[in-house]
Design a protein around this motif. Sequence first.
Motif, PDB file in Angstrom:
ATOM      1  N   ALA A 179       0.878  -1.184  -0.147  1.00  0.00           N
ATOM      2  CA  ALA A 179       0.006   0.004   0.079  1.00  0.00           C
ATOM      3  C   ALA A 179       1.025   1.264   0.029  1.00  0.00           C
ATOM      4  O   ALA A 179       0.469   2.314  -0.369  1.00  0.00           O
ATOM      5  CB  ALA A 179      -0.897  -0.052   1.290  1.00  0.00           C
ATOM      6  N   ASP A 180       2.058   0.981   0.625  1.00  0.00           N
ATOM      7  CA  ASP A 180       2.889   2.275   0.476  1.00  0.00           C
ATOM      8  C   ASP A 180       3.900   2.213  -0.543  1.00  0.00           C
ATOM      9  O   ASP A 180       4.981   3.105  -0.811  1.00  0.00           O
ATOM     10  CB  ASP A 180       3.605   2.321   1.590  1.00  0.00           C
ATOM     11  CG  ASP A 180       4.559   0.937   2.048  1.00  0.00           C
ATOM     12  OD1 ASP A 180       4.908   0.246   0.905  1.00  0.00           O
ATOM     13  OD2 ASP A 180       4.736   0.459   3.199  1.00  0.00           O
ATOM     14  N   VAL A 193       9.175   9.608   4.137  1.00  0.00           N
ATOM     15  CA  VAL A 193       7.537   9.637   3.857  1.00  0.00           C
ATOM     16  C   VAL A 193       7.167   8.268   4.591  1.00  0.00           C
ATOM     17  O   VAL A 193       6.306   8.490   5.141  1.00  0.00           O
ATOM     18  CB  VAL A 193       7.346  10.033   2.645  1.00  0.00           C
ATOM     19  CG1 VAL A 193       5.828  10.383   2.407  1.00  0.00           C
ATOM     20  CG2 VAL A 193       8.117  11.226   2.242  1.00  0.00           C
ATOM     21  N   ARG A 194       7.649   7.236   4.026  1.00  0.00           N
ATOM     22  CA  ARG A 194       6.751   5.984   4.160  1.00  0.00           C
ATOM     23  C   ARG A 194       6.505   5.651   5.798  1.00  0.00           C
ATOM     24  O   ARG A 194       5.585   5.104   6.097  1.00  0.00           O
ATOM     25  CB  ARG A 194       7.939   4.971   3.645  1.00  0.00           C
ATOM     26  CG  ARG A 194       7.177   3.534   3.564  1.00  0.00           C
ATOM     27  CD  ARG A 194       8.203   2.366   3.163  1.00  0.00           C
ATOM     28  NE  ARG A 194       7.566   1.358   3.359  1.00  0.00           N
ATOM     29  CZ  ARG A 194       8.369   0.358   4.224  1.00  0.00           C
ATOM     30  NH1 ARG A 194       9.490   1.003   4.834  1.00  0.00           N
ATOM     31  NH2 ARG A 194       7.841  -0.630   4.773  1.00  0.00           N
ATOM     32  N   ARG A 245      -0.196   4.421   5.314  1.00  0.00           N
ATOM     33  CA  ARG A 245      -0.481   3.388   4.480  1.00  0.00           C
ATOM     34  C   ARG A 245       0.714   2.391   4.749  1.00  0.00           C
ATOM     35  O   ARG A 245       0.832   1.288   3.979  1.00  0.00           O
ATOM     36  CB  ARG A 245      -0.118   3.993   3.185  1.00  0.00           C
ATOM     37  CG  ARG A 245      -1.643   4.526   2.656  1.00  0.00           C
ATOM     38  CD  ARG A 245      -1.411   5.616   1.434  1.00  0.00           C
ATOM     39  NE  ARG A 245      -0.377   5.081   0.416  1.00  0.00           N
ATOM     40  CZ  ARG A 245      -0.016   5.971  -0.496  1.00  0.00           C
ATOM     41  NH1 ARG A 245      -0.435   7.219  -0.391  1.00  0.00           N
ATOM     42  NH2 ARG A 245       0.699   5.418  -1.410  1.00  0.00           N
ATOM     43  N   ARG A 246       1.907   2.590   5.518  1.00  0.00           N
ATOM     44  CA  ARG A 246       2.842   1.731   5.641  1.00  0.00           C
ATOM     45  C   ARG A 246       2.400   0.334   5.988  1.00  0.00           C
ATOM     46  O   ARG A 246       1.676   0.098   6.686  1.00  0.00           O
ATOM     47  CB  ARG A 246       3.771   2.183   6.734  1.00  0.00           C
ATOM     48  CG  ARG A 246       5.148   1.365   7.031  1.00  0.00           C
ATOM     49  CD  ARG A 246       5.911   2.044   7.883  1.00  0.00           C
ATOM     50  NE  ARG A 246       5.316   1.898   9.376  1.00  0.00           N
ATOM     51  CZ  ARG A 246       5.368   0.869   9.956  1.00  0.00           C
ATOM     52  NH1 ARG A 246       6.219  -0.382   9.637  1.00  0.00           N
ATOM     53  NH2 ARG A 246       5.122   0.803  11.165  1.00  0.00           N
ATOM     54  N   GLU A 247       3.145  -0.528   5.126  1.00  0.00           N
ATOM     55  CA  GLU A 247       2.757  -1.900   5.216  1.00  0.00           C
ATOM     56  C   GLU A 247       4.125  -2.504   5.514  1.00  0.00           C
ATOM     57  O   GLU A 247       5.278  -2.417   5.030  1.00  0.00           O
ATOM     58  CB  GLU A 247       2.293  -2.650   3.907  1.00  0.00           C
ATOM     59  CG  GLU A 247       0.880  -2.597   3.845  1.00  0.00           C
ATOM     60  CD  GLU A 247       0.375  -3.803   2.832  1.00  0.00           C
ATOM     61  OE1 GLU A 247      -0.062  -4.503   3.196  1.00  0.00           O
ATOM     62  OE2 GLU A 247       0.307  -3.255   1.730  1.00  0.00           O
ATOM     63  N   ALA A 248       4.147  -3.460   7.007  1.00  0.00           N
ATOM     64  CA  ALA A 248       5.574  -4.086   7.401  1.00  0.00           C
ATOM     65  C   ALA A 248       5.809  -5.364   6.414  1.00  0.00           C
ATOM     66  O   ALA A 248       4.778  -6.078   6.140  1.00  0.00           O
ATOM     67  CB  ALA A 248       5.532  -4.249   8.620  1.00  0.00           C
ATOM     68  N   ALA A 302      10.292   8.004  14.195  1.00  0.00           N
ATOM     69  CA  ALA A 302       9.152   7.621  13.417  1.00  0.00           C
ATOM     70  C   ALA A 302       9.632   5.739  13.346  1.00  0.00           C
ATOM     71  O   ALA A 302       8.664   4.844  13.148  1.00  0.00           O
ATOM     72  CB  ALA A 302       9.085   8.209  12.158  1.00  0.00           C
ATOM     73  N   ARG A 303      10.919   5.466  12.689  1.00  0.00           N
ATOM     74  CA  ARG A 303      11.337   4.112  12.521  1.00  0.00           C
ATOM     75  C   ARG A 303      11.081   3.351  13.913  1.00  0.00           C
ATOM     76  O   ARG A 303      10.560   2.099  13.903  1.00  0.00           O
ATOM     77  CB  ARG A 303      12.666   4.110  12.052  1.00  0.00           C
ATOM     78  CG  ARG A 303      12.790   4.304  10.549  1.00  0.00           C
ATOM     79  CD  ARG A 303      14.108   4.368  10.516  1.00  0.00           C
ATOM     80  NE  ARG A 303      14.300   4.426   8.844  1.00  0.00           N
ATOM     81  CZ  ARG A 303      14.328   5.444   8.009  1.00  0.00           C
ATOM     82  NH1 ARG A 303      13.927   6.667   8.452  1.00  0.00           N
ATOM     83  NH2 ARG A 303      14.298   5.362   6.679  1.00  0.00           N
TER      84      ARG A 303
END
Lengths: 254, 329
Positions: free
Chosen positions: A13-14, A21-22, A27-30, A112-113
């Motif tokens: 999704a990302d 930005v990700r 929308r981030r998907e791991a 963020a990470r």
Amino acid sequence: MSGSEEWTYTPAADHGLSGRVRWRSARREAGWATIVAGRIARSLVRRWLRWRYRLRVSGLQHVPGEVPCVFVANHTSHLDTLAILCALPPRIAARTTPLAAGDAFFSGPLRARLAGVLLNARPVWRERRAAAAFAEIRRLLRDRPGGLILFPEGTRSRDGTLRAFRGGIGCLVAGTDVPVVPIAIQGAHACWPPGERRPRPRADLVLSFGAPRTFTEAPTGKESWLRIAASLQADVRSLGGPVAAEEGEESVAS
Amino acid sequence: MDHLERLLDPGHAFSHPVTVGLTLACGGALLLAPLLIAFASRGMSDERQRELWLRWRTWLVIAPALFVPVLLGALWTILGLTLLAIASQREFSRMTGAFREGRGDAVAALLILLIGLGALDHWYGFFNAMTGLGVALIAAVELLEDRPRGYIRRTALAILGLVFFGTCLLHLGYLANDPDYRPKLLLVIVAVGLQDVLAFVVGRLFGKRKLAPVTSPGKTLEGAVGALLLTTLFVYLLSGVIWTTGTMAEASSRLLLGLAIGLSAQCGDLILSSIKRDVGVKDSGALLPGHGGLLDRFDSLTLAAPVAFHVMNVFGGFAWVGPGRVFTG
């Protein structure tokens, strides 16, 4: 392609977002690396919480074996989210996202990470756009089933006492069969109250999971939402959280 | 020349004239590019101009990232290529959605790492075995969920990622086990890059007929043929300096090497275009500003790597030292 079934592809999704930005994107998907890193990180933090804050967990049998599900808890400290995620069974924790984060987790690229790996944090919650945020969260629950951690008081309680739950949680689960698990957190306020820069182990950290509730028959509407919120608040209260917070540190440690 | 020197000693970095020539030529091209861009971009829209400059700035990072490890030593070369292979596989997985099947995806990445280590150890048996065992392992771990629905699809996607970016691309890494690997490796990398640029330039100048309008509308038949001929000439001439004795020094072998590199590079390019069209994305990722993803830049190398390696090998183009197995003995 007559006669044969076509393969379909759904890119992440990302897809197309650059790293910076990700990690701040809802929308981030791991991928597997982030998931494995998160599991290792949470197991290390769990050990640390057990050793330094004498974390104890009860009622884990109430945690559903499958997602989607919602966890609601009293909120007095930055330790709350961390403690819940580290207490949950690893398989469920890997699929569970805290919603209380706001933008605090995403103030810098490193933070963020870290929030993304350790807490699965995604910036889905926007204080000012509550209606749109709820629509987004409902969509998230439906399209990409996962667990959600919610603090229905809306903000950390400054004095550690339990405040009224807001109707938002009701809006989220009314008319769905998503189970809601109440959690009482004791000791977090004593260890890290709002306003202090870092946590100190002044009390034992105790998490009590209660029996899951569903609100399949609940109608939509403000009154119904508030009823759901009130009944969940009663669940959390009966699990013991606020009583202990009001009585102070001594009883928590007992 | 022993293994340690090859792996770690940059002292011989510029001992071959082809290495010196290619490094200088690429460095020079990178420095002269601003003039070309300024000249060529007149009349283009602002946005297009910005993209050209962005692309050049990214090249300033990519080119040293390719050249410096090769010059420093085989250890850095192989580690760098292994990293590139794992990152490429990740991009492929995220593009196709295969990353959601975490087990197969993780096993593919792990096996690529093992293939890289096999190359580093100069152990051809191990290097080779990891592909076959990897395929078997992926097919097996995809069973664990007891979910036959989509089994072929998820297994195939994981295996494709492993074979493309592990098995194929890392032949370049294995090539670094040659005692004089620098000119040979740089020949492949530069020829593939050159072929991309030439196809674009020749296509712009003389292009009339589309090569594969559905797969990649920008490419022309004239560009492809022109680039193939010029790349073949380039490889033919340079390989004459690299190999002066043996079968590989013969004109026919060198011509074949040039044709093989040119053709496989173009196929690699079209393969990625097909994959992107099939999935329905424009770029393979967003890692390289102005270019897109890693694969948008290194697609041509994926297929050219094993082809160039095996053509060189079959004509005795490598001078393997000793029995191999540097670390495992």
